[in-house]
Motif scaffolding. Structure first.
Motif, PDB file in Angstrom:
ATOM      1  N   MET A 185      -9.873  -1.684  21.602  1.00  0.00           N
ATOM      2  CA  MET A 185     -10.257  -0.759  22.389  1.00  0.00           C
ATOM      3  C   MET A 185     -10.097  -1.326  23.930  1.00  0.00           C
ATOM      4  O   MET A 185      -9.845  -2.354  24.117  1.00  0.00           O
ATOM      5  N   ASN A 186      -9.690   0.093  24.583  1.00  0.00           N
ATOM      6  CA  ASN A 186      -9.256   0.030  25.979  1.00  0.00           C
ATOM      7  C   ASN A 186     -10.283  -0.556  26.738  1.00  0.00           C
ATOM      8  O   ASN A 186     -11.452   0.400  26.883  1.00  0.00           O
ATOM      9  N   ASP A 187     -10.332  -1.583  27.767  1.00  0.00           N
ATOM     10  CA  ASP A 187     -11.345  -1.756  28.596  1.00  0.00           C
ATOM     11  C   ASP A 187     -11.747  -0.590  29.408  1.00  0.00           C
ATOM     12  O   ASP A 187     -13.025  -0.876  30.010  1.00  0.00           O
ATOM     13  N   ARG A 188     -10.926   0.403  29.722  1.00  0.00           N
ATOM     14  CA  ARG A 188     -11.411   1.532  30.560  1.00  0.00           C
ATOM     15  C   ARG A 188     -11.751   2.623  29.843  1.00  0.00           C
ATOM     16  O   ARG A 188     -11.857   3.730  30.360  1.00  0.00           O
ATOM     17  N   MET A 189     -12.052   2.631  28.661  1.00  0.00           N
ATOM     18  CA  MET A 189     -12.453   3.642  27.793  1.00  0.00           C
ATOM     19  C   MET A 189     -13.769   4.366  28.094  1.00  0.00           C
ATOM     20  O   MET A 189     -14.599   3.491  28.687  1.00  0.00           O
ATOM     21  N   THR A 190     -13.859   5.389  28.099  1.00  0.00           N
ATOM     22  CA  THR A 190     -14.975   6.285  28.215  1.00  0.00           C
ATOM     23  C   THR A 190     -16.193   5.901  27.317  1.00  0.00           C
ATOM     24  O   THR A 190     -15.847   5.397  26.036  1.00  0.00           O
ATOM     25  N   LEU A 191     -17.377   6.213  27.622  1.00  0.00           N
ATOM     26  CA  LEU A 191     -18.665   6.059  26.576  1.00  0.00           C
ATOM     27  C   LEU A 191     -18.097   6.878  25.169  1.00  0.00           C
ATOM     28  O   LEU A 191     -18.341   6.377  24.022  1.00  0.00           O
ATOM     29  N   ARG A 192     -17.705   8.078  25.545  1.00  0.00           N
ATOM     30  CA  ARG A 192     -17.383   8.756  24.243  1.00  0.00           C
ATOM     31  C   ARG A 192     -16.369   8.204  23.463  1.00  0.00           C
ATOM     32  O   ARG A 192     -16.272   8.092  22.181  1.00  0.00           O
ATOM     33  N   GLU A 193     -15.604   8.041  23.951  1.00  0.00           N
ATOM     34  CA  GLU A 193     -14.129   7.001  23.468  1.00  0.00           C
ATOM     35  C   GLU A 193     -14.723   6.020  22.652  1.00  0.00           C
ATOM     36  O   GLU A 193     -14.265   5.649  21.546  1.00  0.00           O
ATOM     37  N   ALA A 194     -15.611   5.245  23.564  1.00  0.00           N
ATOM     38  CA  ALA A 194     -16.004   3.937  22.821  1.00  0.00           C
ATOM     39  C   ALA A 194     -16.815   4.228  21.439  1.00  0.00           C
ATOM     40  O   ALA A 194     -16.752   3.527  20.359  1.00  0.00           O
ATOM     41  N   LEU A 195     -17.573   5.151  21.500  1.00  0.00           N
ATOM     42  CA  LEU A 195     -18.268   5.923  20.444  1.00  0.00           C
ATOM     43  C   LEU A 195     -17.459   6.129  19.196  1.00  0.00           C
ATOM     44  O   LEU A 195     -17.845   5.743  17.972  1.00  0.00           O
ATOM     45  N   ILE A 196     -16.460   6.932  19.547  1.00  0.00           N
ATOM     46  CA  ILE A 196     -15.502   7.154  18.440  1.00  0.00           C
ATOM     47  C   ILE A 196     -14.643   6.213  17.539  1.00  0.00           C
ATOM     48  O   ILE A 196     -14.640   5.981  16.811  1.00  0.00           O
ATOM     49  N   GLU A 197     -14.180   5.099  18.726  1.00  0.00           N
ATOM     50  CA  GLU A 197     -13.600   3.941  18.241  1.00  0.00           C
ATOM     51  C   GLU A 197     -14.766   3.078  17.406  1.00  0.00           C
ATOM     52  O   GLU A 197     -14.513   2.492  16.216  1.00  0.00           O
ATOM     53  N   GLY A 198     -15.997   2.961  17.819  1.00  0.00           N
ATOM     54  CA  GLY A 198     -16.845   2.159  17.241  1.00  0.00           C
ATOM     55  C   GLY A 198     -17.138   2.787  15.711  1.00  0.00           C
ATOM     56  O   GLY A 198     -17.296   1.992  14.894  1.00  0.00           O
ATOM     57  N   THR A 199     -17.484   4.141  15.808  1.00  0.00           N
ATOM     58  CA  THR A 199     -17.688   4.851  14.487  1.00  0.00           C
ATOM     59  C   THR A 199     -16.437   4.490  13.662  1.00  0.00           C
ATOM     60  O   THR A 199     -16.701   4.211  12.507  1.00  0.00           O
ATOM     61  N   ARG A 200     -15.242   4.764  13.925  1.00  0.00           N
ATOM     62  CA  ARG A 200     -14.134   4.301  13.113  1.00  0.00           C
ATOM     63  C   ARG A 200     -14.081   3.040  12.581  1.00  0.00           C
ATOM     64  O   ARG A 200     -13.881   2.746  11.461  1.00  0.00           O
ATOM     65  N   GLU A 201     -14.397   1.948  13.414  1.00  0.00           N
ATOM     66  CA  GLU A 201     -14.604   0.334  13.115  1.00  0.00           C
ATOM     67  C   GLU A 201     -15.480   0.582  11.940  1.00  0.00           C
ATOM     68  O   GLU A 201     -15.554  -0.114  10.994  1.00  0.00           O
ATOM     69  N   LEU A 202     -16.698   1.057  11.994  1.00  0.00           N
ATOM     70  CA  LEU A 202     -17.909   1.023  11.073  1.00  0.00           C
ATOM     71  C   LEU A 202     -17.396   1.556   9.883  1.00  0.00           C
ATOM     72  O   LEU A 202     -17.701   1.170   8.784  1.00  0.00           O
ATOM     73  N   GLU A 203     -16.781   2.754   9.734  1.00  0.00           N
ATOM     74  CA  GLU A 203     -16.393   3.520   8.854  1.00  0.00           C
ATOM     75  C   GLU A 203     -15.444   2.685   7.996  1.00  0.00           C
ATOM     76  O   GLU A 203     -15.314   2.916   6.540  1.00  0.00           O
ATOM     77  N   GLU A 204     -14.356   2.153   8.592  1.00  0.00           N
ATOM     78  CA  GLU A 204     -13.601   1.161   7.735  1.00  0.00           C
ATOM     79  C   GLU A 204     -13.978  -0.022   6.990  1.00  0.00           C
ATOM     80  O   GLU A 204     -13.503  -0.510   6.499  1.00  0.00           O
ATOM     81  N   ALA A 205     -15.219  -0.254   7.649  1.00  0.00           N
ATOM     82  CA  ALA A 205     -15.870  -1.310   6.840  1.00  0.00           C
ATOM     83  C   ALA A 205     -17.030  -0.967   5.992  1.00  0.00           C
ATOM     84  O   ALA A 205     -17.762  -1.691   5.298  1.00  0.00           O
ATOM     85  N   HIS A 206     -16.875   0.359   5.696  1.00  0.00           N
ATOM     86  CA  HIS A 206     -17.686   1.001   4.630  1.00  0.00           C
ATOM     87  C   HIS A 206     -19.078   0.826   4.962  1.00  0.00           C
ATOM     88  O   HIS A 206     -20.062   0.639   3.912  1.00  0.00           O
ATOM     89  N   ILE A 207     -19.701   0.906   6.205  1.00  0.00           N
ATOM     90  CA  ILE A 207     -20.872   0.660   6.678  1.00  0.00           C
ATOM     91  C   ILE A 207     -21.679   2.182   6.609  1.00  0.00           C
ATOM     92  O   ILE A 207     -21.124   3.000   7.140  1.00  0.00           O
ATOM     93  N   PRO A 208     -22.687   2.237   5.815  1.00  0.00           N
ATOM     94  CA  PRO A 208     -23.558   3.633   5.626  1.00  0.00           C
ATOM     95  C   PRO A 208     -23.950   4.058   6.969  1.00  0.00           C
ATOM     96  O   PRO A 208     -24.296   3.306   8.001  1.00  0.00           O
ATOM     97  N   ASP A 209     -23.901   5.264   7.006  1.00  0.00           N
ATOM     98  CA  ASP A 209     -24.383   6.237   8.459  1.00  0.00           C
ATOM     99  C   ASP A 209     -23.649   5.443   9.721  1.00  0.00           C
ATOM    100  O   ASP A 209     -24.258   5.107  10.727  1.00  0.00           O
ATOM    101  N   SER A 210     -22.225   5.226   9.472  1.00  0.00           N
ATOM    102  CA  SER A 210     -21.536   4.714  10.468  1.00  0.00           C
ATOM    103  C   SER A 210     -21.540   5.380  11.980  1.00  0.00           C
ATOM    104  O   SER A 210     -21.588   4.619  12.955  1.00  0.00           O
ATOM    105  N   LYS A 211     -21.702   6.579  11.909  1.00  0.00           N
ATOM    106  CA  LYS A 211     -21.831   7.177  13.287  1.00  0.00           C
ATOM    107  C   LYS A 211     -23.179   7.035  13.847  1.00  0.00           C
ATOM    108  O   LYS A 211     -23.177   6.746  15.059  1.00  0.00           O
TER     109      LYS A 211
END
Length: 285
Positions: free
Chosen positions: A1-27
């Motif tokens: 993650m880029n340290d200057r990313m926006t809240l929305r960008e952080a949410l998108i990146e975080g969702t992707r990280e959880l999806e890649e870990a196969h976490i249910p209800d990632s978003k």
């Protein structure tokens, strides 16, 4: 993650990280963890989603995401869970309150109002969510009741006491192995005891198997061990025409009903949760 990313960008990146870990209800989980790390509401997020995320908040968010990829329950990371419209503190010492259990609260509340019950015992209370919710809802209805919360675990009782304090619930507490230390009699007894058969536990989701307290899960070989002890004892601790309400597993309605009838209970009934699964057995002395 880029340290200057926006809240929305952080949410998108975080969702992707959880999806890649196969976490249910990632978003959903990514969003809750983002709001928790940033200490903002969802409406605030919507209004400022293009703002850069604070460095400290981003650091916390990354830590929370890593914890979630390790299958630590969302509620253990945030430290809270909503139940019956109230926010309860939770940790590894108590079962995380689940929506299915709200069925038990609603049925018991209906009985309390119908019979004008005054004394209620919540046995195997854990976080205290059942008994505290009943206390608060009856108080809000102008029908105050006396509630006692009991558990064998001192750690669980500490959590229940914290929740009672935070929610301004004036409640009594007793440390007891079922009814061993309980001398009073009650109009209504409610309980969500451990009911999962021992052999089923290894196949549960990691969030439950590895992080919920085993004492609150393991119901013995067939899942009915506690019911066989609790139900006859509850009968003796109920006032005449008092009622017992028990949460059950989806396939235990017939077995628990039989134990209740054999103990002397009348009008034994099995009720379903919102998903249509058997969830509560109740009857009257």
């Amino acid at each position: 993650m880029n340290d200057r990313m926006t809240l929305r960008e952080a949410l998108i990146e975080g969702t992707r990280e959880l999806e890649e870990a196969h976490i249910p209800d990632s978003k959903f989980d990514a969003r809750i963890l983002l709001l928790h790390a940033s200490n903002i509401t969802y409406s605030r997020f919507l209004a400022s989603s293009t703002d850069p995320m604070e460095e400290d908040s981003l650091r916390k968010y990354r830590t929370y995401l890593k914890m979630r990829t390790e299958r630590i329950p969302l509620q253990h990371i945030t430290g809270e869970q909503d139940f019956m419209g109230y926010s309860f503190r939770v940790n590894e010492h108590v079962l995380i309150p689940r929506q299915d259990t709200e069925t038990l609260v609603l049925l018991a509340e209906e009985e309390i109002k119908k019979t004008n019950a005054k004394k209620v015992l919540d046995l195997c209370t854990g976080s205290g969510c059942i008994g505290i919710s009943l206390f608060l809802r009856m108080k809000e209805a102008g029908r105050p009741i006396d509630v006692t919360l009991s558990d064998l675990s001192e750690e669980a009782l500490a959590v229940a006491k914290e929740n009672a304090n935070l929610l301004n619930a004036n409640i009594c507490f007793t440390k007891s192995d079922l009814f061993e230390e309980i001398d009073s009699s009650y109009d209504v007894i409610v309980s969500n005891p451990p009911y999962i058969p021992s052999h089923v536990i290894p196949g549960l989701m990691p969030e439950v198997r590895d992080h919920d307290p085993m004492m609150a899960l393991d119901g013995g070989e067939d899942g009915l061990f506690i019911y066989r002890k609790l139900i006859p004892q509850a009968y003796e601790r109920l006032q005449d025409k008092g009622s017992l309400f028990l949460e059950i597993g989806y396939d235990q309605g017939g077995s628990v009903s039989l134990i209740m009838r054999e103990a002397g209970f009348n009008g034994v009934t099995v009720a379903q949760d919102l998903a249509g699964n058997d969830r509560v057995v109740y009857g009257r002395k």
